[in-house]
Design a protein around this motif. Structure first.
Motif, PDB file in Angstrom:
ATOM      1  N   ASN A  82       0.776  -1.130  -0.069  1.00 44.79           N
ATOM      2  CA  ASN A  82       0.105  -0.048  -0.102  1.00 44.79           C
ATOM      3  C   ASN A  82       0.900   1.366  -0.106  1.00 44.79           C
ATOM      4  OD1 ASN A  82       0.889   0.108   2.416  1.00 44.79           O
ATOM      5  ND2 ASN A  82      -1.080   0.315   3.465  1.00 44.79           N
ATOM      6  N   ASP A  87      -5.394   7.378  -1.848  1.00 47.45           N
ATOM      7  CA  ASP A  87      -6.551   7.502  -2.283  1.00 47.45           C
ATOM      8  C   ASP A  87      -7.632   8.439  -1.341  1.00 47.45           C
ATOM      9  OD1 ASP A  87      -6.229   5.967  -4.400  1.00 47.45           O
ATOM     10  OD2 ASP A  87      -7.139   3.959  -3.423  1.00 47.45           O
ATOM     11  N   SER A 107      -6.483   6.684   2.444  1.00 50.14           N
ATOM     12  CA  SER A 107      -6.261   5.216   2.212  1.00 50.14           C
ATOM     13  C   SER A 107      -4.931   5.280   1.431  1.00 50.14           C
ATOM     14  CB  SER A 107      -7.432   4.509   1.366  1.00 50.14           C
ATOM     15  OG  SER A 107      -7.211   3.473   1.214  1.00 50.14           O
ATOM     16  N   GLY A 108      -4.109   4.362   1.835  1.00 49.94           N
ATOM     17  CA  GLY A 108      -2.687   4.255   1.425  1.00 49.94           C
ATOM     18  C   GLY A 108      -1.672   4.968   1.768  1.00 49.94           C
ATOM     19  N   ARG A 153      -9.525   7.147  -6.226  1.00 46.75           N
ATOM     20  CA  ARG A 153     -10.508   6.644  -5.330  1.00 46.75           C
ATOM     21  C   ARG A 153     -10.495   5.162  -4.695  1.00 46.75           C
ATOM     22  NH1 ARG A 153     -15.455   9.679  -9.026  1.00 46.75           N
ATOM     23  NH2 ARG A 153     -14.401  11.514  -9.061  1.00 46.75           N
ATOM     24  N   ASP A 154     -10.686   5.105  -3.722  1.00 47.57           N
ATOM     25  CA  ASP A 154     -10.676   3.806  -2.761  1.00 47.57           C
ATOM     26  C   ASP A 154     -11.511   2.850  -3.286  1.00 47.57           C
ATOM     27  OD1 ASP A 154      -8.929   2.170  -0.764  1.00 47.57           O
ATOM     28  OD2 ASP A 154     -10.740   2.169   0.065  1.00 47.57           O
ATOM     29  N   GLU A 155     -12.682   3.393  -3.597  1.00 47.07           N
ATOM     30  CA  GLU A 155     -13.816   2.305  -3.651  1.00 47.07           C
ATOM     31  C   GLU A 155     -13.710   1.558  -5.135  1.00 47.07           C
ATOM     32  OE1 GLU A 155     -15.651   6.538  -5.082  1.00 47.07           O
ATOM     33  OE2 GLU A 155     -14.499   5.741  -3.597  1.00 47.07           O
ATOM     34  N   GLN A 157     -10.718   1.225  -6.366  1.00 45.34           N
ATOM     35  CA  GLN A 157      -8.962   0.626  -6.452  1.00 45.34           C
ATOM     36  C   GLN A 157      -8.398   1.446  -7.515  1.00 45.34           C
ATOM     37  OE1 GLN A 157      -8.974  -3.607  -6.750  1.00 45.34           O
ATOM     38  NE2 GLN A 157      -9.869  -3.888  -4.670  1.00 45.34           N
TER      39      GLN A 157
END
Length: 268
Positions: A82, A87, A107-108, A153-155, A157
């Motif tokens: 990661n 994100d 995120s990340g 965006r995380d959703e 990936q």
């Protein structure tokens, strides 16, 4: 002696895996362009410090190692998975990007690792082996965060879940930006670097301004543009290249000049 052997093995592995392994971020050419461009704008002090670490090896040839090790099956490098992205939700302001990073809600780990790896390279007590590892990942991650979907965006990936076709070949949005859009330009990494490295000194200074978080925000804004222009199931080809080739080239150029700035600051 053991450390020297370990460093040499790491660099040899990077070259060997170049031949056999698929890519994950910008693709081999993209990362080499960013690294090669940076290497042309290093100060003499930074050049010497880097040479002391990796000898006659080049930044361009070590730049893809952090992706190659994703194929390692021992789990030794699993903790770095990661490090390649950070994100955020779509359409947030730069102030919100700053706040999410400050609050540890992004995120990340790309941003955190840029900070940590830079500290390792500045630390006079850090081992040469640790510094080579830090340099290799720093070169790679600075490249990563200029690929807009690595600050996406995380959703989904970073676009990996958005299925598209690239010239009638099944793909996904992330892969298009990682490698297919770059490969479409039909340039070697040295040809690509030569073409991009034409900015006047004043423009280079402008590109290098700001903080790493400012650069992340810029990439995220571009990611919003990419998302708005690409939907699941889209068939991408000539027009997509027309729409985004200037953004692509700008991000590669910015990544290279900014990587040079980061390394020059570390080794000043």
């Amino acid at each position: 002696m053991h450390k020297k052997i370990a460093i040499k093995k790491m660099l040899v592995l990077a070259f060997a895996l170049f031949i056999t392994t698929s890519s994950y971020a910008w693709g081999p050419i993209g990362h080499r362009v960013v690294a090669e461009l940076a290497s042309r704008h290093l100060t003499p002090r930074a050049q010497k410090a880097i040479s002391d670490l990796i000898g006659t090896e080049t930044l361009a040839m070590i730049a893809n190692w952090p992706d190659f090790i994703k194929s390692d099956t021992t789990g030794k490098y699993k903790h770095t998975n990661n490090w390649h992205y950070v994100d955020f939700p779509g359409h947030i302001s730069c102030e919100e990007v700053h706040k999410m990073i400050a609050d540890g809600k992004a995120s990340g780990e790309a941003y955190n690792q840029i900070v940590a790896l830079s500290k390792t390279l500045k630390d006079p007590k850090a081992s040469k082996e640790d510094k080579v590892f830090a340099l290799t990942f720093l070169v790679h991650i600075i490249g990563d965060v200029h690929q807009p979907l690595h600050v996406g965006r995380d959703e989904d990936q970073g676009g990996n879940k958005i299925a598209v076709q690239w010239f009638n070949t099944p793909s996904n949005l992330h892969r298009v930006w990682d490698e297919q859009l770059i490969d479409y330009q039909q340039l070697s990494y040295t040809e690509y670097t030569n073409w991009l490295d034409r900015a006047p000194a004043q423009k280079i200074k402008e590109i290098q301004k700001g903080t790493v978080i400012d650069w992340l925000c810029e990439s995220h804004v571009l990611a919003d543009k990419v998302y708005a222009s690409t939907k699941d199931g889209d068939k991408l080809s000539y027009r997509y290249n027309f729409l985004f080739v200037n953004d692509l080239n700008s991000q590669l150029q910015k990544g290279g000049y900014r990587l040079a700035q980061v390394l020059n600051d570390i080794f000043k």
